[in-house]
Design a protein around this motif. Structure first.
Motif, mmCIF file in Angstrom:
data_model
loop_
_atom_site.group_PDB
_atom_site.id
_atom_site.type_symbol
_atom_site.label_atom_id
_atom_site.label_comp_id
_atom_site.label_asym_id
_atom_site.label_seq_id
_atom_site.Cartn_x
_atom_site.Cartn_y
_atom_site.Cartn_z
ATOM 1 N N PRO A 1 55.497 20.865 33.340
ATOM 2 C CA PRO A 1 55.041 19.851 34.168
ATOM 3 C C PRO A 1 53.519 19.597 34.323
ATOM 4 N N PRO A 2 53.056 18.563 34.449
ATOM 5 C CA PRO A 2 51.734 18.385 34.456
ATOM 6 C C PRO A 2 51.001 19.081 35.502
ATOM 7 N N LEU A 3 51.750 18.964 36.768
ATOM 8 C CA LEU A 3 51.130 19.757 38.237
ATOM 9 C C LEU A 3 51.034 21.275 37.653
ATOM 10 N N LEU A 4 51.866 21.748 37.200
ATOM 11 C CA LEU A 4 51.795 23.267 36.744
ATOM 12 C C LEU A 4 50.905 23.512 35.773
ATOM 13 N N ARG A 5 50.768 22.406 34.907
ATOM 14 C CA ARG A 5 49.583 22.655 34.053
ATOM 15 C C ARG A 5 48.182 22.497 34.416
ATOM 16 N N GLY A 6 48.133 21.526 35.378
ATOM 17 C CA GLY A 6 46.863 21.322 36.120
ATOM 18 C C GLY A 6 46.599 22.671 36.904
ATOM 19 N N PHE A 7 47.575 23.239 37.635
ATOM 20 C CA PHE A 7 47.257 24.518 38.443
ATOM 21 C C PHE A 7 46.984 25.681 37.501
ATOM 22 N N LEU A 8 47.477 25.618 36.274
ATOM 23 C CA LEU A 8 47.054 26.986 35.389
ATOM 24 C C LEU A 8 45.727 26.784 34.923
ATOM 25 N N GLN A 9 45.181 25.304 34.553
ATOM 26 C CA GLN A 9 43.886 25.024 34.205
ATOM 27 C C GLN A 9 43.019 25.344 35.168
ATOM 28 N N GLY A 10 43.383 24.911 36.198
ATOM 29 C CA GLY A 10 42.306 25.187 37.294
ATOM 30 C C GLY A 10 42.208 26.643 37.674
ATOM 31 N N LEU A 11 43.350 27.544 37.507
ATOM 32 C CA LEU A 11 43.452 29.059 37.760
ATOM 33 C C LEU A 11 42.372 29.657 36.746
ATOM 34 N N ALA A 12 42.444 29.082 35.168
ATOM 35 C CA ALA A 12 41.736 29.631 34.156
ATOM 36 C C ALA A 12 40.196 29.326 34.459
ATOM 37 N N VAL A 13 40.053 28.302 35.040
ATOM 38 C CA VAL A 13 38.592 27.883 35.231
ATOM 39 C C VAL A 13 38.250 28.925 36.410
ATOM 40 N N VAL A 14 38.797 28.970 37.362
ATOM 41 C CA VAL A 14 38.181 29.766 38.660
ATOM 42 C C VAL A 14 38.274 31.296 38.121
ATOM 43 N N LEU A 15 38.950 31.748 37.369
ATOM 44 C CA LEU A 15 39.279 33.065 36.653
ATOM 45 C C LEU A 15 38.071 33.307 35.769
ATOM 46 N N VAL A 16 37.375 32.056 35.396
ATOM 47 C CA VAL A 16 35.973 32.501 34.535
ATOM 48 C C VAL A 16 34.799 32.249 35.444
ATOM 49 N N ILE A 17 34.943 31.509 36.416
ATOM 50 C CA ILE A 17 33.697 31.319 37.327
ATOM 51 C C ILE A 17 33.599 32.630 38.285
ATOM 52 N N PHE A 18 34.685 32.951 38.648
ATOM 53 C CA PHE A 18 34.436 34.208 39.604
ATOM 54 C C PHE A 18 33.769 35.347 39.059
ATOM 55 N N PRO A 19 34.123 35.887 37.861
ATOM 56 C CA PRO A 19 33.323 36.910 37.027
ATOM 57 C C PRO A 19 32.080 36.497 36.712
ATOM 58 N N ILE A 20 31.794 35.327 36.306
ATOM 59 C CA ILE A 20 30.670 35.045 35.924
ATOM 60 C C ILE A 20 29.607 34.935 37.348
ATOM 61 N N ALA A 21 30.298 34.624 38.724
ATOM 62 C CA ALA A 21 29.368 34.575 39.763
ATOM 63 C C ALA A 21 29.034 35.981 39.961
ATOM 64 N N GLY A 22 30.274 36.930 39.867
ATOM 65 C CA GLY A 22 30.107 38.068 40.243
ATOM 66 C C GLY A 22 29.040 38.864 39.398
ATOM 67 N N ALA A 23 29.390 38.512 37.967
ATOM 68 C CA ALA A 23 28.098 39.280 37.435
ATOM 69 C C ALA A 23 26.638 38.788 37.503
ATOM 70 N N SER A 24 26.527 37.418 38.033
ATOM 71 C CA SER A 24 25.371 36.896 38.176
ATOM 72 C C SER A 24 24.567 37.902 39.173
ATOM 73 N N SER A 25 25.535 38.328 40.106
ATOM 74 C CA SER A 25 24.833 39.157 41.251
ATOM 75 C C SER A 25 24.244 40.236 40.885
ATOM 76 N N LEU A 26 25.209 40.790 39.741
ATOM 77 C CA LEU A 26 24.613 42.023 39.270
ATOM 78 C C LEU A 26 23.334 41.945 38.190
ATOM 79 N N ALA A 27 23.698 40.367 37.501
ATOM 80 C CA ALA A 27 22.379 40.332 36.540
ATOM 81 C C ALA A 27 21.127 40.114 37.306
#
Ligand code: SF4
Ligand code: SF4
Lengths: 382, 183, 170
Positions: A9-35
């Motif tokens: 269902p589109p709602l679940l798909r949107g949720f999964l997509q959002g989750l995927a993006v957040v799961l990429v952003i958070f590590p990058i944000a974390g890695a940026s603090s180390l960087a």
């Protein structure tokens, strides 16, 4: 797998997509603090954090040592410390606003990500490009500016609710600085959108379209906007530094004169939220800059992803194409983040009045002149 | 002759200079060079700085080249030490060292409290036996106050053996035997 | 789903508006205004009027309220002034209240509007262009007039702000 995914269902798909993006952003944000720590160390001739290690990793012969030298475990240690630390709530603060202020900083940062396209794939006939974006809204850039402009409330609220002098001054500075540079920023991107909306076309402020315009192979079409409109790019970049409160524009928290600025009274987890929000803002800002001026997910000027697809015969592998485009895009974003840090350790902080002077007396007239120049140029060209 | 003042005319900034951009680019170039330049940090516990002679580190007790104790427990250092970091318990020369029996005294215990010591070097200055030296040990640490007090054994461990030009007590003994033989 | 969102946004808008009026603390009131604006923007989004929503947030929530808050914080007006309102204001408020009641009465009792003809609605993609086109043709005069008004206001502010200077120095 793809079929299964599209049957959800589109709602679940949107949720999964959002989750995927957040799961990429958070590590990058974390890695940026180390960087940030690493880059600052390297620029200053130090090796940077390189001690922490988990015993199991220490047992891995070569990799463990490498990760230790890279300081990767410092990141985990920092995170753990910030999570487990006692959360102080000073007695003199306005409790409600004090508590929500850090979250208010995160929300706009993560909301703007939804409209920034970060990759693309083609159907097998190579006819239509499908941008990879959480919400491909027609008003793309406006949404970015609109939601991004709400980020200022986090800083204002944090400063005001802290009920103490330095945070207050920091938040006052933040509110003036952010609203001052927003104007130049908006004016700087107008030429780009006038260019892609030449008379007769549909009219769109979508960010994906901007990239489409930079993915041609002939002279003007393949040229990235940074070459076509260097002044716009420069103004946008300077305003971006100011909007993300990065040095040399980090007036709101300039630790030399304001202790910690708006987050002086914060500690532990709430403070780390500000930290993450700053990096999230940087990531979004960089992403927008890459989309607008650095050709989005195209590897080189005049070499769009579509050419790569032709050369390597990836027509039937939209999945791979999508991943490649995301990788190229992320590489550019990471370079931009590095650039932010590079500038941070190169330039000294401006004085507050200088910041205002640059914003109103230099950048704004320049942006207006730039706009008029491109209005005339585009009118002559078409 | 009055000094001549040469007034340099300050050149007006060119347009490029007024935008600051060339300067910023130059600065960025400098910092990126440093990014790749070899790091100058000395990674401390593994790498240690070279300590030059004459360094005034932790005060230590030294032995003569024959491995014999030099301190005669005269307590001058204890007396001179400004913060009263030294505490000496005098004692006899151990019976198993007959060739040193004429020295009469030796410290039974010798403690230097490193929480008090100010590294002034007066103990080394005052010692008539050249038995106490501030050498190259520069890092002391401990978990308790007691562990910061160096006792005699530890002082000798830190001090080791130093060359000795005089062998004062050997010569005294020789002189004593020679004198006794004459009478 | 969209009904639920509609009620949520309406509640946010109306609640925020109430908060603006009822709050004694100016900073709280300003943030209630912000909430109310966000709710309105949400309603616009539900109507597919993305452009309007974005502009509302960009201009009002992002800039105007930020300046409100800035000013309120700067002059440190945390509690109300406590001054009783003048007679003129009371009368004005009363009249406005009557007008509001009358308006509500008329709205509630009149014939329901005919439902919008969907075929006449521009497609979402073309909306932007349509909007811009109308702004610079049909509605050019209002745009220019309001722009002129803002210009006048700006010059007025500059004049007012400048006037103090020499006196302060002397
Ligand atoms: S160095 Fe100075 S303070 Fe330390 S033990 Fe010797 S005399 Fe005392
Ligand atoms: S170390 Fe030197 S000064 Fe101190 S008691 Fe021994 S002989 Fe005397």
């Amino acid at each position: 797998m793809a079929d299964f995914y599209f049957s959800l269902p589109p709602l679940l798909r949107g949720f999964l997509q959002g989750l995927a993006v957040v799961l990429v952003i958070f590590p990058i944000a974390g890695a940026s603090s180390l960087a940030e720590r690493k880059v600052s160390a390297w620029i200053q001739g130090r090796p940077g954090p390189n001690r922490a290690i988990v015993p199991w990793f220490a047992a891995i012969p070569f990799l463990g040592r490498f990760l230790q030298r890279l300081g990767l475990f410092h990141l985990a240690a920092d995170g753990g410390k910030l999570l487990l630390k006692e959360e102080p709530l000073p007695g003199h603060v306005h409790k409600f606003y004090y508590t929500i202020a850090p979250w208010l900083g995160l929300i706009p940062a993560f909301t703007t990500i939804t409209v920034v396209p970060f990759g693309a794939y083609w159907d097998s006939a190579m006819q239509t490009m499908h941008p990879l974006v959480l919400a491909n809204v027609d008003i793309g850039i406006l949404a970015v500016f609109a939601i991004g402009s709400l980020g200022v409330y986090s800083v204002i609220l944090a400063g005001w609710s802290s009920n103490s002098k330095y945070p207050f001054i920091g938040s006052i500075r933040a509110s003036t600085q952010l609203s001052s540079y927003e104007i130049s920023m908006t004016l700087a991107v107008l030429p780009v959108f006038m260019w892609i909306n030449s008379p007769g076309s549909d009219g769109s402020l979508s960010l994906a379209r901007v990239v489409e315009f930079q993915s041609g192979t002939h002279f003007l079409g393949g040229l990235w906007f940074v070459f076509l409109m260097p002044l716009s790019a420069l103004i946008f970049l300077i305003a971006l530094f100011a909007e993300t409160n990065r040095l040399p524009f980090d007036m709101p928290e300039s630790e030399a004169d304001l202790v910690g600025g708006f987050h002086t009274e914060y500690g532990a987890f709430k403070w780390s939220l500000f930290f993450v929000a700053e990096y999230a803002h940087m990531i979004v800002g960089s992403a927008v800059f890459v989309v607008l001026f650095l050709g989005g997910w195209n590897p080189l000027p005049w070499v769009p992803v579509a050419s790569l697809v032709h050369w390597f015969h990836l027509e039937n592998l939209p999945f791979v194409v999508g991943l490649v485009s995301i990788a190229i895009f992320l590489a550019k974003v990471i370079f931009m983040i590095f650039f932010f840090m590079w500038v941070r350790w190169t330039l000294p902080r401006f004085r507050y009045d200088q910041v205002m002077r640059i914003g109103w007396r230099r950048l704004l007239p320049l942006a207006i002149a730039n706009l008029i120049f491109y209005i005339i140029a585009i009118a002559l060209l078409t | 002759m009055p000094a001549t003042v040469k007034v340099l005319e300050r050149k007006p900034l060119s347009f490029a200079e007024r935008t600051y951009l060339p300067q910023i680019a130059a600065g960025l170039k400098t910092t990126i060079k440093h990014l790749f330049a070899p790091k100058v940090t000395m990674e401390y516990p593994e790498q240690r700085p070279e300590i030059l002679p004459g360094y005034r580190g932790v005060p230590t007790l030294v032995m003569d080249p024959h491995g014999r104790e030099k301190c005669v427990s005269c307590q001058l250092c204890e007396f001179v030490c400004p913060p009263k970091a030294i505490r000496i318990t005098p004692g006899e020369v151990p019976a198993d060292q007959p060739e040193r029996s004429h020295v009469e005294k030796a410290p039974r215990e010798f403690e230097i409290d490193m929480l008090r010591c100010i590294y002034c070097g007066l103990c080394q200055e005052v010692c008539p036996e050249e038995a106490i030296f501030l050498q190259n040990v520069y890092s002391t640490s401990g978990y308790t106050r007691a562990s910061m007090v160096n006792n005699k054994q530890r002082l000798y461990e830190l001090g080791g053996t130093l060359p000795d030009q005089h062998f004062k007590w050997d010569r005294k003994k020789a002189a004593e035997t020679a004198g006794n033989a004459r009478h | 789903m969209s009904d639920l969102l509609f009620f949520a946004f309406t509640a946010l808008t109306a609640g925020g508006a109430l908060g603006v009026v009822l709050n004694k603390n100016a900073v709280h009131a300003a943030f209630c205004l912000l909430l109310s604006l966000l709710g309105t923007a949400g309603l616009f989004v539900l109507l597919n009027a993305y452009l309007l929503a974005a502009l509302l947030i960009l201009v009002y929530a992002g800039a105007v309220v930020a300046l409100f808050v800035f000013v309120v914080m700067l002059i440190g007006m945390q509690g109300g002034t406590g001054k009783p309102t003048g007679r003129l204001a009371t009368v004005g408020a009363f009249l406005a209240f009557i007008a509001l009641l009358a308006g509500a009465f008329v709205t509630l009792t009149r014939e329901p509007l005919p439902p919008p003809v969907l075929a006449n609605m521009p497609p979402v993609g073309a909306e932007l262009k349509l909007y811009a086109y109308q702004l610079f043709t049909t509605y050019l005069l209002p745009v220019e007039v309001s722009g002129f008004l803002l210009l006048v206001a700006m010059i007025g502010v500059i004049v007012l702000a400048k006037k103090d200077k020499p006196e302060a120095k002397a």
